[in-house]
Design an enzyme around this catalytic site. Structure first.
Site, PDB file in Angstrom:
ATOM      1  N   ASP A  32      26.879  58.733  51.176  1.00 48.02           N
ATOM      2  CA  ASP A  32      27.928  57.914  51.797  1.00 48.02           C
ATOM      3  C   ASP A  32      27.602  57.706  53.278  1.00 48.02           C
ATOM      4  O   ASP A  32      26.680  58.335  53.799  1.00 48.02           O
ATOM      5  CB  ASP A  32      29.320  58.572  51.657  1.00 48.02           C
ATOM      6  CG  ASP A  32      30.443  57.530  51.644  1.00 48.02           C
ATOM      7  OD1 ASP A  32      30.649  56.861  52.672  1.00 48.02           O
ATOM      8  OD2 ASP A  32      31.089  57.359  50.602  1.00 48.02           O
ATOM      9  N   LEU A  53      30.555  54.594  43.033  1.00 44.04           N
ATOM     10  CA  LEU A  53      31.921  54.493  43.550  1.00 44.04           C
ATOM     11  C   LEU A  53      31.982  53.641  44.810  1.00 44.04           C
ATOM     12  O   LEU A  53      32.991  53.625  45.515  1.00 44.04           O
ATOM     13  CB  LEU A  53      32.430  55.898  43.882  1.00 44.04           C
ATOM     14  CG  LEU A  53      33.033  56.692  42.720  1.00 44.04           C
ATOM     15  CD1 LEU A  53      32.957  58.178  42.995  1.00 44.04           C
ATOM     16  CD2 LEU A  53      34.468  56.270  42.502  1.00 44.04           C
ATOM     17  N   GLU A  58      42.440  46.465  38.296  1.00 43.74           N
ATOM     18  CA  GLU A  58      42.658  45.125  38.840  1.00 43.74           C
ATOM     19  C   GLU A  58      41.895  44.054  38.053  1.00 43.74           C
ATOM     20  O   GLU A  58      42.177  42.869  38.175  1.00 43.74           O
ATOM     21  CB  GLU A  58      42.260  45.107  40.319  1.00 43.74           C
ATOM     22  CG  GLU A  58      42.663  43.872  41.046  1.00 43.74           C
ATOM     23  CD  GLU A  58      43.666  44.121  42.169  1.00 43.74           C
ATOM     24  OE1 GLU A  58      43.828  43.241  42.990  1.00 43.74           O
ATOM     25  OE2 GLU A  58      44.293  45.192  42.208  1.00 43.74           O
ATOM     26  N   ARG A  80      43.123  37.345  47.349  1.00 46.68           N
ATOM     27  CA  ARG A  80      43.308  38.728  46.901  1.00 46.68           C
ATOM     28  C   ARG A  80      42.535  39.003  45.616  1.00 46.68           C
ATOM     29  O   ARG A  80      42.036  40.100  45.391  1.00 46.68           O
ATOM     30  CB  ARG A  80      44.800  38.972  46.663  1.00 46.68           C
ATOM     31  CG  ARG A  80      45.116  40.391  46.253  1.00 46.68           C
ATOM     32  CD  ARG A  80      45.646  40.474  44.836  1.00 46.68           C
ATOM     33  NE  ARG A  80      45.601  41.839  44.337  1.00 46.68           N
ATOM     34  CZ  ARG A  80      46.514  42.769  44.578  1.00 46.68           C
ATOM     35  NH1 ARG A  80      47.570  42.479  45.284  1.00 46.68           N
ATOM     36  NH2 ARG A  80      46.373  43.979  44.106  1.00 46.68           N
ATOM     37  N   TYR A 129      38.640  40.611  44.603  1.00 44.31           N
ATOM     38  CA  TYR A 129      38.290  41.993  44.254  1.00 44.31           C
ATOM     39  C   TYR A 129      38.214  42.149  42.734  1.00 44.31           C
ATOM     40  O   TYR A 129      37.196  42.583  42.186  1.00 44.31           O
ATOM     41  CB  TYR A 129      39.337  42.945  44.843  1.00 44.31           C
ATOM     42  CG  TYR A 129      39.178  44.382  44.406  1.00 44.31           C
ATOM     43  CD1 TYR A 129      38.258  45.222  45.029  1.00 44.31           C
ATOM     44  CD2 TYR A 129      39.963  44.906  43.378  1.00 44.31           C
ATOM     45  CE1 TYR A 129      38.130  46.552  44.628  1.00 44.31           C
ATOM     46  CE2 TYR A 129      39.832  46.224  42.974  1.00 44.31           C
ATOM     47  CZ  TYR A 129      38.915  47.049  43.601  1.00 44.31           C
ATOM     48  OH  TYR A 129      38.781  48.349  43.202  1.00 44.31           O
ATOM     49  N   ARG A 145      53.426  50.028  38.765  1.00 45.99           N
ATOM     50  CA  ARG A 145      52.111  50.662  38.789  1.00 45.99           C
ATOM     51  C   ARG A 145      52.227  51.975  38.019  1.00 45.99           C
ATOM     52  O   ARG A 145      53.275  52.641  38.061  1.00 45.99           O
ATOM     53  CB  ARG A 145      51.670  50.982  40.230  1.00 45.99           C
ATOM     54  CG  ARG A 145      51.437  49.775  41.128  1.00 45.99           C
ATOM     55  CD  ARG A 145      50.205  49.001  40.702  1.00 45.99           C
ATOM     56  NE  ARG A 145      49.825  47.964  41.649  1.00 45.99           N
ATOM     57  CZ  ARG A 145      50.207  46.676  41.572  1.00 45.99           C
ATOM     58  NH1 ARG A 145      50.999  46.275  40.595  1.00 45.99           N
ATOM     59  NH2 ARG A 145      49.791  45.804  42.471  1.00 45.99           N
ATOM     60  N   TYR A 172      47.591  36.586  50.101  1.00 50.88           N
ATOM     61  CA  TYR A 172      47.967  37.741  49.271  1.00 50.88           C
ATOM     62  C   TYR A 172      48.835  37.243  48.129  1.00 50.88           C
ATOM     63  O   TYR A 172      49.715  36.414  48.307  1.00 50.88           O
ATOM     64  CB  TYR A 172      48.751  38.764  50.083  1.00 50.88           C
ATOM     65  CG  TYR A 172      49.182  39.986  49.262  1.00 50.88           C
ATOM     66  CD1 TYR A 172      48.267  40.981  48.951  1.00 50.88           C
ATOM     67  CD2 TYR A 172      50.486  40.110  48.793  1.00 50.88           C
ATOM     68  CE1 TYR A 172      48.642  42.084  48.199  1.00 50.88           C
ATOM     69  CE2 TYR A 172      50.876  41.223  48.041  1.00 50.88           C
ATOM     70  CZ  TYR A 172      49.947  42.202  47.752  1.00 50.88           C
ATOM     71  OH  TYR A 172      50.320  43.288  47.003  1.00 50.88           O
ATOM     72  N   ASP A 205      50.491  39.167  44.450  1.00 50.55           N
ATOM     73  CA  ASP A 205      50.504  40.386  43.654  1.00 50.55           C
ATOM     74  C   ASP A 205      50.868  40.027  42.235  1.00 50.55           C
ATOM     75  O   ASP A 205      51.414  38.959  41.969  1.00 50.55           O
ATOM     76  CB  ASP A 205      51.546  41.353  44.236  1.00 50.55           C
ATOM     77  CG  ASP A 205      51.291  42.783  43.792  1.00 50.55           C
ATOM     78  OD1 ASP A 205      50.247  43.034  43.157  1.00 50.55           O
ATOM     79  OD2 ASP A 205      52.141  43.646  44.077  1.00 50.55           O
TER      80      ASP A 205
END
Ligand code: UDP
Length: 356
Positions: free
Chosen positions: A35, A76, A121, A148, A151, A224, A298, A300
């Site tokens: 990392d 990761l 996601e 958004r 990703y 969630r 953004y 959601d």
């Protein structure tokens, strides 16, 4: 027996640091943790792991050598904060797709098994159905102008490329789709009134610690399903112990029993905060629009809970309910604040981390 050599790329983030802690506790493995920061790895005994400072974007020779020497590669490397998807979509694409693809190519070259952390996601928005199923559900994203979704789109494309390599017979992989893992070391605390930045848990905890407002984005109506980080580690162990059944498979890693609205989550966090500290929370709950909180672009979506029957066939089941999950994460965070490791008010820290 020689310990298994596991290379974890992106080991310094939230999920990575917990996975290193879990794996390094056993003499059955040796972990090479790669990392650009070892901050979250501080305090983990170095008996069965070595930290290697390298940036996968620029130190490709180093990364390639680590992959060459490994028995198993865990990827990761990712930006995993929605705020970042909105403010820096190209960086997200570059890291979460292009750089991850380079890692996969290196695994193909050296014939290494790859465990790729993807994300819940990839399912995008919840349209119908009751749960998300790895091999049956559609992946549904919003319009291009809502950046958004870059990703989820990048993660989904990466999954499709790995699948195609599996079909071609030149890559052995397992894909994990984490559903809102929760534990200590997730992101970082922010000053009262800060917008964007970390994920929901550190935001709400920052508010509780500073007395600032707890902000519910667009009313906090979306759901969630939060998973205790220890259950996430146990899921990794399950696929590690069963390479045959996990070969070229995708697994949801989440806890459908912990499915909750963000609003309910806020109330539960207040409750647990009062229980752990013995103080009365002074934060008010207020509402804010997604654009005001994260910026333009953004959007959601509601999220369905995961169908976890596939991973349950490998003997895994989540064991921690939501209250325990929040309590353990908060206890870890409060301990870090007390130790001076995590100052209660942090401004301008670099955003980074593993999958959500
Ligand atoms: N959220 C919120 N208030 C905050 C931070 C986040 O209401 O202070 C919401 C966010 O809009 C989303 C949910 O909490 O609906 C979970 O956000 P997070 O960034 O933790 O992860 P996601 O699951 O969206 O990747």
């Amino acid at each position: 027996m020689e310990p298994m050599e596991i290379a974890i790329l992106g080991a310094g983030g939230f999920i990575g640091s917990h996975l290193v802690e879990h794996l390094a506790a056993s003499d059955a493995h040796h972990v090479t943790a790669v990392d650009i920061s070892s901050r979250k790895l501080a305090g983990i005994p170095r008996t069965n792991f070595t930290f290697l400072h390298a940036d996968v974007r620029t130190d490709r020779t180093v990364t390639d050598a680590v992959i060459h020497d490994a028995d198993l590669v865990v990827d990761l490397v990712a930006y995993a904060n929605p705020s970042r998807y909105v403010t820096a979509p190209l960086e997200v694409f570059e890291l979460n797709f292009l750089q991850n693809l380079e890692i996969a190519k290196s695994c193909i070259t050296h014939g290494k098994r790859l465990v790729q952390y993807s994300s819940a996601e990839v399912y995008g928005k919840a349209v119908d159905g009751t749960t998300y199923s790895e091999d049956r559900s559609d992946l549904i994203f919003g319009p291009v102008q809502k950046q958004r979704w870059i990703y989820g789109s990048a993660k989904a494309l990466l999954e499709r490329v790995l699948y195609a390599h599996g079909m071609a017979g030149d890559l052995e992989y397992t894909i994990f789709r984490p559903f809102n893992f929760l534990g200590s070391r997730i992101d970082y605390l922010v000053p009262a009134h800060a917008t964007g930045g970390p994920r929901v848990f550190p935001h709400f905890l920052s508010a509780l610690l500073t007395g600032g407002p707890i902000r519910l984005v667009d009313g906090g109506h979306v759901r969630r399903a939060f998973l205790h980080i220890d259950d996430g580690n146990a899921a990794f162990q399950a696929i590690l112990d069963d390479p045959d059944q996990s070969r070229n498979q995708i697994f949801n890693v989440g806890n459908p029993a912990n499915n909750t609205t963000v609003r309910e989550f806020a109330h539960l966090m207040i409750d647990v905060y009062e229980e752990l500290t013995g103080r009365t929370a002074t934060s008010r709950i207020v509402e804010i629009s997604g654009e005001a909180f994260y910026g333009k672009g953004y959007e959601d979506g509601d999220r369905l809970p995961p169908d976890i029957s596939k991973l349950q066939c490998l003997g895994w089941s989540p064991e921690h309910d939501l209250r325990t999950t929040i309590r353990d994460a908060m206890r870890g965070y409060l301990r870090d604040v007390e130790d001076g490791y995590e100052p209660p008010q942090l401004a301008g820290l670099q955003e980074r981390g593993g999958a959500p």
